[in-house]
Design a protein around this motif. Structure first.
Motif, PDB file in Angstrom:
ATOM      1  N   UNK A 252       9.530   9.739   2.894  1.00 44.53           N
ATOM      2  CA  UNK A 252       8.329   9.471   3.687  1.00 44.53           C
ATOM      3  C   UNK A 252       8.491  10.012   5.109  1.00 44.53           C
ATOM      4  N   UNK A 253       7.563  10.855   5.569  1.00 39.78           N
ATOM      5  CA  UNK A 253       7.638  11.368   6.935  1.00 39.78           C
ATOM      6  C   UNK A 253       7.496  10.248   7.964  1.00 39.78           C
ATOM      7  N   UNK A 254       8.363  10.288   8.980  1.00 40.25           N
ATOM      8  CA  UNK A 254       8.367   9.288  10.044  1.00 40.25           C
ATOM      9  C   UNK A 254       8.228  10.002  11.381  1.00 40.25           C
TER      10      UNK A 254
ATOM     11  N   UNK B 108       0.836  -1.199   0.000  1.00 40.21           N
ATOM     12  CA  UNK B 108       0.000   0.000   0.000  1.00 40.21           C
ATOM     13  C   UNK B 108       0.870   1.248   0.000  1.00 40.21           C
ATOM     14  N   UNK B 109       0.254   2.387  -0.339  1.00 43.11           N
ATOM     15  CA  UNK B 109       0.954   3.660  -0.325  1.00 43.11           C
ATOM     16  C   UNK B 109       0.449   4.486   0.845  1.00 43.11           C
ATOM     17  N   UNK B 110       1.387   5.014   1.603  1.00 39.22           N
ATOM     18  CA  UNK B 110       1.060   5.841   2.757  1.00 39.22           C
ATOM     19  C   UNK B 110       1.742   7.194   2.602  1.00 39.22           C
ATOM     20  N   UNK B 111       1.172   8.210   3.245  1.00 38.99           N
ATOM     21  CA  UNK B 111       1.756   9.557   3.208  1.00 38.99           C
ATOM     22  C   UNK B 111       2.699   9.803   4.373  1.00 38.99           C
ATOM     23  N   UNK B 112       2.593   8.998   5.446  1.00 40.01           N
ATOM     24  CA  UNK B 112       3.468   9.123   6.608  1.00 40.01           C
ATOM     25  C   UNK B 112       3.353   7.859   7.450  1.00 40.01           C
TER      26      UNK B 112
ATOM     27  N   UNK C 126      10.747  12.729  13.406  1.00 41.59           N
ATOM     28  CA  UNK C 126      10.359  13.413  14.636  1.00 41.59           C
ATOM     29  C   UNK C 126      10.140  12.354  15.707  1.00 41.59           C
ATOM     30  N   UNK C 127      10.579  12.664  16.925  1.00 40.93           N
ATOM     31  CA  UNK C 127      10.354  11.764  18.046  1.00 40.93           C
ATOM     32  C   UNK C 127       9.484  12.476  19.068  1.00 40.93           C
TER      33      UNK C 127
ATOM     34  N   UNK D 260       4.631  16.543   6.444  1.00 42.16           N
ATOM     35  CA  UNK D 260       3.979  16.445   5.136  1.00 42.16           C
ATOM     36  C   UNK D 260       4.153  17.737   4.343  1.00 42.16           C
ATOM     37  N   UNK D 261       3.981  18.870   4.995  1.00 40.11           N
ATOM     38  CA  UNK D 261       4.138  20.161   4.311  1.00 40.11           C
ATOM     39  C   UNK D 261       5.571  20.386   3.850  1.00 40.11           C
ATOM     40  N   UNK D 262       6.534  19.912   4.614  1.00 44.08           N
ATOM     41  CA  UNK D 262       7.936  20.065   4.245  1.00 44.08           C
ATOM     42  C   UNK D 262       8.277  19.235   3.008  1.00 44.08           C
TER      43      UNK D 262
END
Length: 132
Positions: free
Chosen positions: A81-83, A50-54, A103-104, A122-124
């Motif tokens: 991919x944002x994590x 599947x495709x995810x945005x984050x 980001x933690x 996501x915006x970055x």
């Protein structure tokens, strides 16, 4: 007729159902679709199909695959991919085990902090002038 855009889908990996529900609610209210997986193994399998945005993942999960590995697999598939990691005990491991530009969030955190972190990442990663 106006075309309706699909909401960005976030992969959530968390084995505690109570926290899973809180995080899902925060992300849904923040305008995201959420696909929930209770183990790293399930999340890695989903990433391949599947495709995810984050990706939002706890670090310590039931099973053999931890959140660090889920993030590495996700980044092999999509290097941008944002994590977002969530942890109560593994924050000191993030500099050595976390993927770059992640980001933690240390528990406890406010649900709004999670939505803000996802939105900022996501915006970055959204090219200027294009719809997300």
């Amino acid at each position: 007729m106006e075309q309706v855009q699909a909401l960005p889908t976030i992969l959530l990996v968390k084995d505690d159902q109570l926290i899973q529900s809180i995080v899902e609610e925060a992300l849904t209210e923040g305008g995201f679709e959420v696909s929930i997986f209770a183990s790293g193994e399930e999340a890695v399998a989903a990433l391949s199909r599947e495709t995810f945005r984050a990706v939002v993942s706890d670090i310590h999960l039931s099973g053999k695959i931890e959140g660090w590995e889920v993030a590495r697999v996700a980044r092999e598939i999509d290097p941008a991919l944002p994590i977002i990691y969530m942890t109560g005990k593994a924050a000191e491991e993030w500099p050595s085990k976390g993927v770059p530009n992640s980001v933690l969030l240390t528990k406890p955190f406010a649900p709004a902090q999670l939505v803000t972190a996802v939105s900022q990442l996501l915006n970055a990663n959204t090219p200027t002038g294009n719809a997300p």
